[in-house]
Design a protein around this motif. Structure first.
Motif, PDB file in Angstrom:
ATOM      1  N   ASP A   1       0.925  -1.319   0.026  1.00 48.35           N
ATOM      2  CA  ASP A   1      -0.119   0.004  -0.069  1.00 48.35           C
ATOM      3  C   ASP A   1       1.080   1.245   0.118  1.00 48.35           C
ATOM      4  O   ASP A   1       2.036   1.378  -0.512  1.00 48.35           O
ATOM      5  N   ARG A   2       0.467   2.180   0.619  1.00 48.10           N
ATOM      6  CA  ARG A   2       1.237   3.340   0.532  1.00 48.10           C
ATOM      7  C   ARG A   2       1.353   4.014   2.253  1.00 48.10           C
ATOM      8  O   ARG A   2       0.616   3.564   2.828  1.00 48.10           O
ATOM      9  N   THR A   3       2.339   4.656   2.380  1.00 47.75           N
ATOM     10  CA  THR A   3       2.508   5.363   3.655  1.00 47.75           C
ATOM     11  C   THR A   3       1.783   6.735   3.753  1.00 47.75           C
ATOM     12  O   THR A   3       1.148   6.941   2.880  1.00 47.75           O
ATOM     13  N   GLY A   4       1.716   7.361   4.904  1.00 45.00           N
ATOM     14  CA  GLY A   4       1.279   8.581   4.796  1.00 45.00           C
ATOM     15  C   GLY A   4      -0.240   8.525   5.352  1.00 45.00           C
ATOM     16  O   GLY A   4      -0.974   9.684   4.834  1.00 45.00           O
ATOM     17  N   ILE A   5      -0.802   7.360   5.693  1.00 46.15           N
ATOM     18  CA  ILE A   5      -2.379   7.230   5.884  1.00 46.15           C
ATOM     19  C   ILE A   5      -2.542   6.958   7.350  1.00 46.15           C
ATOM     20  O   ILE A   5      -3.536   6.360   7.632  1.00 46.15           O
ATOM     21  N   GLY A   6      -1.561   7.062   8.151  1.00 47.20           N
ATOM     22  CA  GLY A   6      -1.918   6.870   9.615  1.00 47.20           C
ATOM     23  C   GLY A   6      -1.303   5.448   9.607  1.00 47.20           C
ATOM     24  O   GLY A   6      -0.820   4.516   8.774  1.00 47.20           O
ATOM     25  N   ALA A   7      -1.872   4.641  10.854  1.00 42.78           N
ATOM     26  CA  ALA A   7      -1.419   3.133  11.076  1.00 42.78           C
ATOM     27  C   ALA A   7      -2.324   2.308  10.451  1.00 42.78           C
ATOM     28  O   ALA A   7      -3.546   2.698  10.348  1.00 42.78           O
ATOM     29  N   SER A   8      -1.874   1.343   9.835  1.00 50.15           N
ATOM     30  CA  SER A   8      -2.788   0.291   9.343  1.00 50.15           C
ATOM     31  C   SER A   8      -3.098  -0.809  10.377  1.00 50.15           C
ATOM     32  O   SER A   8      -2.821  -0.455  11.730  1.00 50.15           O
ATOM     33  N   ARG A   9      -3.806  -1.603  10.159  1.00 51.14           N
ATOM     34  CA  ARG A   9      -4.126  -2.779  11.159  1.00 51.14           C
ATOM     35  C   ARG A   9      -3.244  -3.963  11.238  1.00 51.14           C
ATOM     36  O   ARG A   9      -3.478  -4.703  12.042  1.00 51.14           O
ATOM     37  N   LEU A  10      -1.961  -3.712  10.596  1.00 50.05           N
ATOM     38  CA  LEU A  10      -0.911  -4.840  10.660  1.00 50.05           C
ATOM     39  C   LEU A  10       0.269  -4.375  11.263  1.00 50.05           C
ATOM     40  O   LEU A  10       0.899  -3.254  10.850  1.00 50.05           O
ATOM     41  N   ARG A  11       0.518  -5.250  12.489  1.00 53.80           N
ATOM     42  CA  ARG A  11       1.548  -4.494  13.358  1.00 53.80           C
ATOM     43  C   ARG A  11       2.928  -5.101  12.802  1.00 53.80           C
ATOM     44  O   ARG A  11       3.133  -6.038  12.252  1.00 53.80           O
ATOM     45  N   LEU A  12       3.839  -3.929  13.227  1.00 48.57           N
ATOM     46  CA  LEU A  12       5.100  -4.598  13.007  1.00 48.57           C
ATOM     47  C   LEU A  12       5.969  -4.748  14.207  1.00 48.57           C
ATOM     48  O   LEU A  12       5.579  -4.045  15.361  1.00 48.57           O
ATOM     49  N   PRO A  13       6.869  -5.443  14.172  1.00 47.69           N
ATOM     50  CA  PRO A  13       7.730  -5.517  15.449  1.00 47.69           C
ATOM     51  C   PRO A  13       8.479  -4.104  15.578  1.00 47.69           C
ATOM     52  O   PRO A  13       8.719  -3.298  14.890  1.00 47.69           O
ATOM     53  N   ARG A  14       8.532  -3.725  17.121  1.00 44.65           N
ATOM     54  CA  ARG A  14       8.906  -2.385  17.521  1.00 44.65           C
ATOM     55  C   ARG A  14      10.337  -2.079  16.826  1.00 44.65           C
ATOM     56  O   ARG A  14      10.528  -0.579  16.654  1.00 44.65           O
ATOM     57  N   SER A  15      11.032  -2.941  16.930  1.00 47.08           N
ATOM     58  CA  SER A  15      12.272  -2.661  16.215  1.00 47.08           C
ATOM     59  C   SER A  15      12.535  -1.992  14.656  1.00 47.08           C
ATOM     60  O   SER A  15      13.257  -1.584  14.010  1.00 47.08           O
ATOM     61  N   ARG A  16      11.162  -2.365  13.930  1.00 47.17           N
ATOM     62  CA  ARG A  16      11.167  -2.088  12.644  1.00 47.17           C
ATOM     63  C   ARG A  16      10.231  -0.601  12.462  1.00 47.17           C
ATOM     64  O   ARG A  16       9.817  -0.474  11.247  1.00 47.17           O
ATOM     65  N   CYS A  17       9.815  -0.058  13.286  1.00 44.54           N
ATOM     66  CA  CYS A  17       9.015   1.084  13.299  1.00 44.54           C
ATOM     67  C   CYS A  17       9.521   2.420  12.388  1.00 44.54           C
ATOM     68  O   CYS A  17      10.972   2.211  12.279  1.00 44.54           O
ATOM     69  N   ARG A  18       8.833   3.008  11.659  1.00 45.09           N
ATOM     70  CA  ARG A  18       9.279   4.144  10.883  1.00 45.09           C
ATOM     71  C   ARG A  18       8.854   5.452  11.707  1.00 45.09           C
ATOM     72  O   ARG A  18       7.938   5.491  12.420  1.00 45.09           O
ATOM     73  N   ILE A  19       9.552   6.422  11.094  1.00 48.84           N
ATOM     74  CA  ILE A  19       9.152   7.679  11.681  1.00 48.84           C
ATOM     75  C   ILE A  19       8.771   8.620  10.592  1.00 48.84           C
ATOM     76  O   ILE A  19       9.461   8.734   9.688  1.00 48.84           O
ATOM     77  N   ASP A  20       7.737   9.160  10.924  1.00 49.10           N
ATOM     78  CA  ASP A  20       7.085  10.128   9.692  1.00 49.10           C
ATOM     79  C   ASP A  20       6.438  11.279  10.431  1.00 49.10           C
ATOM     80  O   ASP A  20       5.180  11.293  10.297  1.00 49.10           O
ATOM     81  N   PRO A  21       7.192  12.398  10.724  1.00 48.14           N
ATOM     82  CA  PRO A  21       6.385  13.455  11.314  1.00 48.14           C
ATOM     83  C   PRO A  21       5.526  14.112  10.429  1.00 48.14           C
ATOM     84  O   PRO A  21       4.693  14.921  11.021  1.00 48.14           O
ATOM     85  N   GLY A  22       5.617  13.917   9.149  1.00 44.91           N
ATOM     86  CA  GLY A  22       4.555  14.755   8.306  1.00 44.91           C
ATOM     87  C   GLY A  22       3.110  13.986   8.271  1.00 44.91           C
ATOM     88  O   GLY A  22       2.147  14.459   7.686  1.00 44.91           O
ATOM     89  N   ASP A  23       2.873  12.871   8.689  1.00 47.49           N
ATOM     90  CA  ASP A  23       1.933  12.365   8.918  1.00 47.49           C
ATOM     91  C   ASP A  23       0.998  12.620  10.039  1.00 47.49           C
ATOM     92  O   ASP A  23       1.166  12.354  11.193  1.00 47.49           O
ATOM     93  N   SER A  24       0.047  13.519   9.733  1.00 48.11           N
ATOM     94  CA  SER A  24      -0.927  14.046  10.825  1.00 48.11           C
ATOM     95  C   SER A  24      -1.813  13.071  11.631  1.00 48.11           C
ATOM     96  O   SER A  24      -2.193  13.300  12.711  1.00 48.11           O
ATOM     97  N   LEU A  25      -1.991  11.811  10.982  1.00 44.68           N
ATOM     98  CA  LEU A  25      -2.614  10.723  11.622  1.00 44.68           C
ATOM     99  C   LEU A  25      -1.967   9.912  12.756  1.00 44.68           C
ATOM    100  O   LEU A  25      -2.574   9.076  13.344  1.00 44.68           O
TER     101      LEU A  25
END
Length: 559
Positions: free
Chosen positions: A68-92
């Motif tokens: 899919d795309r990023t920038g749409i807030g969190a999805s329903r599929l979780r990632l391990p916390r070690s693989r989180c991404r940082i996107d300050p521009g995503d208001s959601l």
């Protein structure tokens, strides 16, 4: 009302009313029977993929990349916390922009299991193509993904393969709504995109080139996006945008020819038509290539948000290698926009997904087209379309369709909203379906071949041997057809290709019997002559017996 009138006529002694009622009931019964007898079946492969797949590709392991795309807030599929991404521009996202949800996943259709994948930059309306070694190259997108390249080297579901964001090279132009096509030498050409009338290459061994055709093809509603690009067997590109098409020499950068314009309105994004190249055949020395373009919207529909305007009903077909080739126009059973054209192992084309009105774009389509249609290119004009069993799930904007190695067609996605929305018209669709064409019906099982022996790798021009088992004795020659695994997005499967192989008569290895013992056969095949006919990479090799295909065997075609 008609039934009530008929009963009133019968009650008053009217014999005509009796005949009318019998005829009416017979007609309804026939319609119901015809609906039940439409070819093909549907099944839900996954009730909740937890992401919507805007882009989909099948790997050589039989797994499926959902993206899919990023920038749409969190999805329903979780990632391990070690693989989180940082996107300050995503208001959601929460303050700080930490996103520990996945926007890509790897699906095993056989086990119906899913593994989250980590993609860091925005893949919104991006493009892709498999490289000769089986790696999926993914290019462009929006915002932080505009000039990015990503790579996914596939593995079985139990493995640890994941997306790799390439720091270098960066794309020379930002690529949003571009198209990728693998070339005869294994490199990839990346064509067009929004505000990018140019072509560039991966690896970047050749410089960025201006491509004025896409600038001149553009009108007020940008119908030059996601151009339809097909590699012809002479090594040149057929490029279609809006309603126009050219023959492009990718080596010299010259436009060799302009084809006649295709009537019927614009066909590319956001007008949402689709296209495929028909199978290449050794019978004519792989010298003839026909391109089909189907569906689309009317001029101005996207610009004026005419969501109820009926979509195009026509398909155009042209021999792109014929110096005098011209478009032949055919009528589809349904108007269709946002449809996907999927090449089947039999050489027929499945037209699936989409709507009957409006255009591509967020909440721009209406009246879903639930019936797939089979296009049979070898039938006479006027008899080529067959209506198939409908789904119950609308597949609108951002839907995909991909051929699986077992012959089914995987259907995913449909999110016609800017964010995920699970209420109202056409909610974000997280179910994944599979459509089984008629050749997978139980009454075809006695014809279905099983590949018992085949090479894992072949070189151009090689002669090699395959061995199959079949429940019933063979009648005539079998076919061996190579099908690429394309990158499906926005109603076009980038890199989709089918190449028929020259096949020798089969030799009986073992006779079957009445006890259910299958018949065993061995026969020779000849690989394509060069990368212009079939670029290097992994292909699904199907053996086809009387229009019934085997499960595919993956084979790598090597330079």
């Amino acid at each position: 009302m008609a039934v009530a009138s008929a009963f009133a006529s019968i009650k008053s002694g009217g014999i005509p009313g009796l005949f009318f009622l019998v005829g009416l009931l017979f007609t309804c019964a026939c319609r119901s029977l015809r609906a039940q007898q439409l070819p093909g079946t549907w099944e839900v492969v996954l009730e909740d993929a937890r992401i919507a797949s805007m882009h989909t590709a099948v790997t050589r392991f039989g797994t499926v990349v959902l993206l899919d795309r990023t920038g749409i807030g969190a999805s329903r599929l979780r990632l391990p916390r070690s693989r989180c991404r940082i996107d300050p521009g995503d208001s959601l996202l929460p303050p700080g922009g930490k996103d520990c949800s996945a926007h890509s996943a790897l699906l095993d259709p056989s086990s119906r299991r899913l593994r989250p994948l980590s993609v860091l930059t925005d893949t919104w309306c991006s493009s892709g193509q498999f490289l000769p070694n089986g790696t999926l190259l993914q290019s462009g997108g929006d915002l932080d993904g505009l000039r990015k390249l990503r790579a996914f080297s596939p593995c079985p579901l139990a493995g640890s393969c994941d997306w790799l964001e390439l720091d270098s090279p960066l794309l020379a132009d930002g690529r949003w709504y571009a198209t990728n096509q693998i070339l005869p030498d294994g490199s990839v050409v990346i064509v067009g995109g929004r505000a990018a009338p140019s072509v560039e290459f991966y690896p970047p061994s050749r410089p960025l080139r201006n491509f004025p055709f896409l600038a001149t093809a553009e009108d007020a509603q940008m119908d030059n996006l996601y151009p339809f690009v097909h590699l012809l067997p002479d090594g040149r590109l057929f490029v279609f945008a809006n309603a126009r098409s050219i023959l492009y020499d990718v080596d010299s950068g010259d436009v060799v020819r302009e084809y006649p314009e295709l009537d019927g309105g614009p066909r590319n994004y956001p007008s949402g038509g689709s296209s495929t190249m028909l199978p290449l055949d050794p019978a004519d020395g792989y010298t003839r290539a026909e391109v089909v373009v189907c569906g689309g919207a009317q001029y101005g529909v996207f610009l004026h948000r005419q969501t109820d305007m009926p979509a195009a009903t026509t398909c155009g077909r042209i021999s792109a290698t014929d110096p005098d080739g011209a478009w032949a126009v055919e009528e589809m059973p349904f108007p269709r926009v946002m449809g996907d054209m999927v090449m089947l192992p039999t050489g027929e084309v499945l037209i699936i997904n989409g709507a009957q009105a409006g255009s591509q774009g967020y909440e721009m389509g209406s009246n879903p087209c639930l019936n797939p249609v089979l296009y049979r290119p070898d039938q006479p004009a006027g008899l080529r379309f067959m209506t198939l069993t409908p789904t119950t799930i609308p597949r609108m904007y951002h839907s995909t369709a991909n051929l699986l190695p077992d012959g089914r067609v995987l259907v995913a996605g449909s999110n016609p909203h800017y964010f995920y929305r699970f209420a109202g018209d056409f909610p974000t669709e997280l179910r994944v379906e599979a459509f089984s064409p008629e050749y997978l019906a139980a009454d075809k099982a006695s014809l279905r071949p099983v590949i018992m022996a085949a090479p894992e790798r072949v070189w151009y021009g090689d002669e090699f041997v395959m061995e199959v088992e079949v429940p019933l004795p063979l009648v005539g020659l079998m076919e061996v057809n190579l099908l690429s695994a394309p990158f499906a997005t926005h109603s076009f499967s980038q890199g989709q290709r089918m190449v028929k192989l020259a096949v020798s008569p089969a030799v009986t290895v073992a006779d079957g019997g009445g006890d259910g013992t299958p018949y065993s056969y061995r026969f020779g095949c000849k690989a394509p002559p060069d990368g212009r006919v079939a670029p290097p990479g992994y292909y699904m090799a199907f053996v086809v017996n009387q229009m019934v295909p085997s499960v595919a065997h993956w084979v790598q075609l090597v330079l």
